[in-house]
Design an enzyme around this catalytic site. Structure first.
Site, mmCIF file in Angstrom:
data_model
loop_
_atom_site.group_PDB
_atom_site.id
_atom_site.type_symbol
_atom_site.label_atom_id
_atom_site.label_comp_id
_atom_site.label_asym_id
_atom_site.label_seq_id
_atom_site.Cartn_x
_atom_site.Cartn_y
_atom_site.Cartn_z
ATOM 1 N N CYS A 23 0.831 -1.205 0.000
ATOM 2 C CA CYS A 23 0.000 0.000 0.000
ATOM 3 C C CYS A 23 0.864 1.254 0.000
ATOM 4 C CB CYS A 23 -0.927 -0.019 1.221
ATOM 5 S SG CYS A 23 -1.912 1.476 1.351
ATOM 6 N N CYS B 158 -0.394 4.129 2.105
ATOM 7 C CA CYS B 158 -0.214 3.972 3.565
ATOM 8 C C CYS B 158 1.249 4.219 3.936
ATOM 9 C CB CYS B 158 -0.558 2.557 4.040
ATOM 10 S SG CYS B 158 -2.015 1.846 3.320
ATOM 11 N N ASP B 159 2.176 3.686 3.138
ATOM 12 C CA ASP B 159 3.577 3.631 3.568
ATOM 13 C C ASP B 159 4.537 4.495 2.746
ATOM 14 O OD1 ASP B 159 2.757 1.764 5.433
ATOM 15 O OD2 ASP B 159 3.080 0.081 4.082
#
Ligand code: NAP
Length: 321
Positions: free
Chosen positions: A137, A140-141
């Protein structure tokens, strides 16, 4: 003693399918209950820009869209439950479901909108380095790779969107694909090809994620050319696996008909083979998998539930005469 919570319409999952089913179900007076699941809001909560959801001329954010859908569902009377179902019994009526904290839900109808989850490559080092440089992701990261070197693996819309997104953080993004053409939409491909900070590596499969350092983190990928078989290595700080999704249907194995893991529904409807059990969204769709198609299927499921319950009520009233 465990409290038993009963509802006429239980919806599993709170992505576009689940929340659309909730909006229609609530407006039909069915007081639906939505068990939000492990990722409330679904996959759109881990995307950023949404440009193809009808009704918004300007770019909107996935998490915002899901907040709005949830607010609308609650506004019209749907109840959100923060729980994760761990057991389902479809052999008795009402259906009986158990949450991970032990709560028991009984339901006259069940709408499965559990969506899909990212797939992994399953090669050496992937699991071991997950969260230590390997991710599925970017939104997200990606932030953790500011100014660093990153790669994305895959050739579909997700991979291309992730590569483009990562250029917000990194000036050195490489897309690695196992073939020599992408399956992503043309418009995304054009943006990718034109981007000065994205390189492409064609015909390469990942053989191994390589760790190093102390504490250990990803330092590179061993690759193999899918045409020549030649092996190579690429140094990288982060690798984002974007090779598609698999439906979240473990709960229903052996209880409903599944096709490659997807819940099978009667063509053109949301009906499964078990009367009273319906499915909508990515959990039953291997072809389209869009937020808007999931929302449409959620609407269909609520209408199917409404008809099903009307028939059940009619039969019950007739039997009571
Ligand atoms: P996808 O379209 O199924 O693409 C998966 C990609 O990963 C393919 O290029 C595939 O390669 C590659 N792949 C699969 N298994 C692999 C493996 N073991 N090793 C290496 N590569 C592998 O998946 P997706 O990109 O996640 O998209 C899923 C659906 O969501 C699609 O319908 C897509 O249109 C939709 N989506 C839409 C948007 C949007 O509208 N903005 C955004 C994201 C996703 P091959 O090409 O060789 O098969």
């Amino acid at each position: 003693m465990t409290a038993i919570i009963h509802t006429r319409m239980l919806i599993l999952g709170s992505g576009p399918a689940g929340l659309s089913a909730a909006i229609y179900g609530a407006r039909a007076g069915l007081k639906p209950m939505v068990v939000q699941g492990i990722q409330p809001g679904g996959q759109l909560t881990i995307t950023t820009d949404v440009e193809n959801y009808p009704g918004f001329r300007d770019v909107i954010q996935g998490p915002w869209l899901m907040q709005e859908m949830q607010a609308q569902a609650e506004h019209v009377g749907a109840e959100m439950v923060w729980d994760q179902i761990v057991d389902v019994d479809l052999s008795q009526r009402p259906f009986r479901l158990t949450g991970d904290g032990g709560a028991v839900y009984t339901a006259d109808t069940l709408v499965i909108c559990t969506g899909a989850q990212a797939k992994w490559l399953g090669v050496e080092g992937e699991q071991q380095l997950s969260g230590k440089g390997v991710s599925a992701c970017a939104t997200c990261d990606g932030f953790f790779y500011r100014g660093k070197k990153v790669v994305v693996i895959g050739g579909g819309n997700t991979a291309v969107e992730e590569a483009l997104y990562l250029t917000n953080h990194s000036q050195d993004v490489t897309l690695i694909h196992r073939r020599d053409s992408l399956r992503a939409e043309k418009i995304l491909q054009e943006r990718l090809m034109a981007h000065p900070h994205i390189k492409l590596l064609w015909n390469k499969a990942v053989k191994r994620f390589v760790g190093g350092g102390d504490p250990e983190g990803l330092v590179g990928l061993d690759l193999v050319d899918t045409v020549t078989g030649e092996e190579s290595h690429i140094a990288t700080d982060g690798a984002f696996v974007a090779i598609g999704h698999k439906p979240s249907t473990e709960l229903f194995a052996g209880k409903l008909e599944l096709d490659e893991g997807y819940v099978v529904v009667e063509k053109g409807t949301s009906k499964t083979a078990v009367p009273g059990v319906f499915a909508a969204g990515d959990v039953t769709d291997k072809l389209y998998r869009q937020a808007v198609t999931a929302a449409g299927m959620g609407c269909m499921a609520a209408l199917d539930v409404e008809r099903f319950l009307a028939e059940v009520d009619f039969e019950a009233a007739k039997a009571a005469e």
